[in-house]
Design an enzyme around this catalytic site. Structure first.
Site, PDB file in Angstrom:
ATOM      1  N   ASN A 126      30.150 -19.451  35.621  1.00 61.76           N
ATOM      2  CA  ASN A 126      30.365 -20.692  36.372  1.00 61.76           C
ATOM      3  C   ASN A 126      29.863 -20.427  37.788  1.00 61.76           C
ATOM      4  O   ASN A 126      30.546 -19.777  38.572  1.00 61.76           O
ATOM      5  CB  ASN A 126      31.863 -21.048  36.368  1.00 61.76           C
ATOM      6  CG  ASN A 126      32.168 -22.233  37.267  1.00 61.76           C
ATOM      7  OD1 ASN A 126      31.263 -22.947  37.710  1.00 61.76           O
ATOM      8  ND2 ASN A 126      33.448 -22.448  37.549  1.00 61.76           N
ATOM      9  N   TRP A 127      28.668 -20.907  38.054  1.00 62.49           N
ATOM     10  CA  TRP A 127      28.056 -20.598  39.350  1.00 62.49           C
ATOM     11  C   TRP A 127      28.672 -21.397  40.500  1.00 62.49           C
ATOM     12  O   TRP A 127      28.394 -21.146  41.657  1.00 62.49           O
ATOM     13  CB  TRP A 127      26.547 -20.871  39.290  1.00 62.49           C
ATOM     14  CG  TRP A 127      25.773 -19.825  38.536  1.00 62.49           C
ATOM     15  CD1 TRP A 127      26.283 -18.788  37.786  1.00 62.49           C
ATOM     16  CD2 TRP A 127      24.340 -19.704  38.462  1.00 62.49           C
ATOM     17  NE1 TRP A 127      25.251 -18.047  37.255  1.00 62.49           N
ATOM     18  CE2 TRP A 127      24.053 -18.580  37.654  1.00 62.49           C
ATOM     19  CE3 TRP A 127      23.283 -20.444  39.000  1.00 62.49           C
ATOM     20  CZ2 TRP A 127      22.738 -18.179  37.383  1.00 62.49           C
ATOM     21  CZ3 TRP A 127      21.982 -20.046  38.721  1.00 62.49           C
ATOM     22  CH2 TRP A 127      21.720 -18.921  37.925  1.00 62.49           C
ATOM     23  N   LYS A 128      29.468 -22.419  40.166  1.00 64.32           N
ATOM     24  CA  LYS A 128      30.073 -23.280  41.194  1.00 64.32           C
ATOM     25  C   LYS A 128      28.970 -23.835  42.100  1.00 64.32           C
ATOM     26  O   LYS A 128      27.884 -24.118  41.619  1.00 64.32           O
ATOM     27  CB  LYS A 128      31.155 -22.512  41.956  1.00 64.32           C
ATOM     28  CG  LYS A 128      32.134 -21.849  40.988  1.00 64.32           C
ATOM     29  CD  LYS A 128      33.368 -21.332  41.622  1.00 64.32           C
ATOM     30  CE  LYS A 128      34.245 -20.709  40.541  1.00 64.32           C
ATOM     31  NZ  LYS A 128      35.557 -20.317  41.004  1.00 64.32           N
ATOM     32  N   HIS A 135      37.987 -28.007  35.404  1.00 66.62           N
ATOM     33  CA  HIS A 135      38.158 -26.799  36.221  1.00 66.62           C
ATOM     34  C   HIS A 135      39.187 -27.069  37.316  1.00 66.62           C
ATOM     35  O   HIS A 135      39.253 -28.175  37.855  1.00 66.62           O
ATOM     36  CB  HIS A 135      36.811 -26.389  36.839  1.00 66.62           C
ATOM     37  CG  HIS A 135      36.877 -25.039  37.475  1.00 66.62           C
ATOM     38  ND1 HIS A 135      37.384 -24.845  38.731  1.00 66.62           N
ATOM     39  CD2 HIS A 135      36.547 -23.810  36.999  1.00 66.62           C
ATOM     40  CE1 HIS A 135      37.348 -23.548  39.014  1.00 66.62           C
ATOM     41  NE2 HIS A 135      36.836 -22.898  37.973  1.00 66.62           N
ATOM     42  N   GLU A 184      39.266 -26.352  40.327  1.00 62.21           N
ATOM     43  CA  GLU A 184      38.709 -26.835  41.608  1.00 62.21           C
ATOM     44  C   GLU A 184      38.447 -28.336  41.539  1.00 62.21           C
ATOM     45  O   GLU A 184      38.593 -29.045  42.548  1.00 62.21           O
ATOM     46  CB  GLU A 184      37.440 -26.036  41.951  1.00 62.21           C
ATOM     47  CG  GLU A 184      37.804 -24.633  42.448  1.00 62.21           C
ATOM     48  CD  GLU A 184      36.766 -23.566  42.149  1.00 62.21           C
ATOM     49  OE1 GLU A 184      35.599 -23.893  41.882  1.00 62.21           O
ATOM     50  OE2 GLU A 184      37.152 -22.371  42.175  1.00 62.21           O
ATOM     51  N   GLU A 216      42.664 -20.370  32.836  1.00 62.43           N
ATOM     52  CA  GLU A 216      42.344 -19.895  34.183  1.00 62.43           C
ATOM     53  C   GLU A 216      43.541 -20.086  35.112  1.00 62.43           C
ATOM     54  O   GLU A 216      43.732 -21.177  35.660  1.00 62.43           O
ATOM     55  CB  GLU A 216      41.145 -20.668  34.743  1.00 62.43           C
ATOM     56  CG  GLU A 216      39.868 -20.463  33.965  1.00 62.43           C
ATOM     57  CD  GLU A 216      38.651 -20.586  34.855  1.00 62.43           C
ATOM     58  OE1 GLU A 216      37.854 -19.640  34.867  1.00 62.43           O
ATOM     59  OE2 GLU A 216      38.499 -21.608  35.548  1.00 62.43           O
ATOM     60  N   GLY A 269      38.894 -16.550  42.113  1.00 62.07           N
ATOM     61  CA  GLY A 269      38.238 -16.235  43.378  1.00 62.07           C
ATOM     62  C   GLY A 269      39.096 -15.430  44.337  1.00 62.07           C
ATOM     63  O   GLY A 269      38.779 -15.296  45.510  1.00 62.07           O
ATOM     64  N   SER A 314      38.785 -14.019  38.326  1.00 61.51           N
ATOM     65  CA  SER A 314      38.459 -12.680  38.821  1.00 61.51           C
ATOM     66  C   SER A 314      38.161 -11.677  37.701  1.00 61.51           C
ATOM     67  O   SER A 314      38.436 -10.490  37.838  1.00 61.51           O
ATOM     68  CB  SER A 314      39.563 -12.151  39.745  1.00 61.51           C
ATOM     69  OG  SER A 314      39.725 -12.997  40.872  1.00 61.51           O
ATOM     70  N   GLY A 320      33.293 -16.558  37.434  1.00 60.05           N
ATOM     71  CA  GLY A 320      32.787 -17.177  38.659  1.00 60.05           C
ATOM     72  C   GLY A 320      31.952 -16.188  39.452  1.00 60.05           C
ATOM     73  O   GLY A 320      30.772 -15.972  39.179  1.00 60.05           O
ATOM     74  N   GLY A 321      32.582 -15.563  40.439  1.00 63.40           N
ATOM     75  CA  GLY A 321      31.882 -14.674  41.364  1.00 63.40           C
ATOM     76  C   GLY A 321      30.966 -13.662  40.702  1.00 63.40           C
ATOM     77  O   GLY A 321      29.810 -13.471  41.121  1.00 63.40           O
TER      78      GLY A 321
END
Ligand code: PGA
Length: 255
Positions: A13-15, A98, A100, A170, A176, A216, A237-238
């Site tokens: 998930n590159w956001k 998600h 966010e 999640e 994150g 994470s 993500g990251g």
């Protein structure tokens, strides 16, 4: 069905990261590193990067997804993108719900369900996100909450359509933050999600369902998380923004 018979899927998930040019470069870097994966490999990129991502991933085992879609087919929804638009480009996956989106953009369990319905109707595979805030975990309502999020999101989804749903657990406090759920915590909640699917659709459907963990997950902790009975992959993500880190997670899922 045993865990080994379920399909593990590692999804990035590159956001809101990477330009189209950067997308091409990163996917070209990833392709040789993940080509022997024994799991699904998906990259969910920003809308404006979809064209570049689809082109770069052509003739590879990397599949491309978006990070959201609207519930209507078309209309006066400034700034939104429909599921049909994604399908027309060749997109196969979409993340829905998600945290966010829920936290910053007002997505609710009801609109998440509407988006899931629209995505399925268009032919997409959905990565449906559920998870609790830290306060909710501390209040001991995590299990009830993810069961409720799962049930509402799957409203009106047929047993046949369920094969195009992946659920990602999640915990919001792990996203994150560098603070990962322990493998046992992830396994416990993923198991609750599977039990909820069983309640709704029966044992065979629940056993076949891919339930990911996200929050994470990285090259160092992936193997332990993925070793758990109910953890069938990850939403990353990251660590999905670095080719070597993402490839290491794909490798851990392929063992
Ligand atoms: P993270 O994000 O891996 O950076 O914690 C996961 C996600 O939000 O899907």
């Amino acid at each position: 069905m045993k865990k080994s018979a379920r399909r593990a899927v590692i999804a990035g998930n590159w956001k809101m990261n990477k330009t189209p040019c950067e997308t091409t470069a990163l996917i070209n870097e990833m392709k040789p590193l993940v080509k022997d994966a024994d799991c699904g490999v998906v990259l969910c990129v920003p809308y404006v990067d979809l064209c570049a991502a689809l082109e770069a991933a052509k003739d590879s085992n990397i599949e491309i997804g978006a990070q959201n879609c609207h519930w209507a087919k078309s209309g006066a929804f400034t700034g939104e993108i429909s599921a049909d638009m994604l399908v027309s480009m060749g997109v196969k996956y979409v993340i829905i719900g998600h945290s966010e989106r829920r936290t910053y953009f007002g997505d609710t369990d009801v609109t998440v369900n509407q988006r899931v319905r629209a995505a399925l109707d268009a032919g997409l595979t959905v990565i449906l996100c559920v998870g609790e805030y830290l306060e909710q975990r501390e209040q001991g309502v995590t299990g009830e909450l993810v069961a409720m999020q799962t049930k509402i999101a799957l409203g009106g989804v047929s047993a046949e359509e369920l094969s195009r749903i992946i659920i990602a657990y999640e915990p919001v406090w792990a996203i994150g933050t560098g603070r990962t759920a322990t493998a046992d915590q992830a396994d416990e909640v993923n198991g609750i999600i599977r039990a909820t699917v069983k309640e709704l659709y029966g044992e065979a459907a629940a056993e076949a369902m891919t339930v990911q963990y996200g929050g994470s997950m990285n090259a160092a902790n992936a193997a332990e998380l993925l070793s758990k009975e109910h953890v069938d992959g990850g939403l990353i993500g990251g660590a999905s923004l670095k080719a070597a880190d993402f490839a290491a997670i794909v490798e851990a899922a392929s063992r």
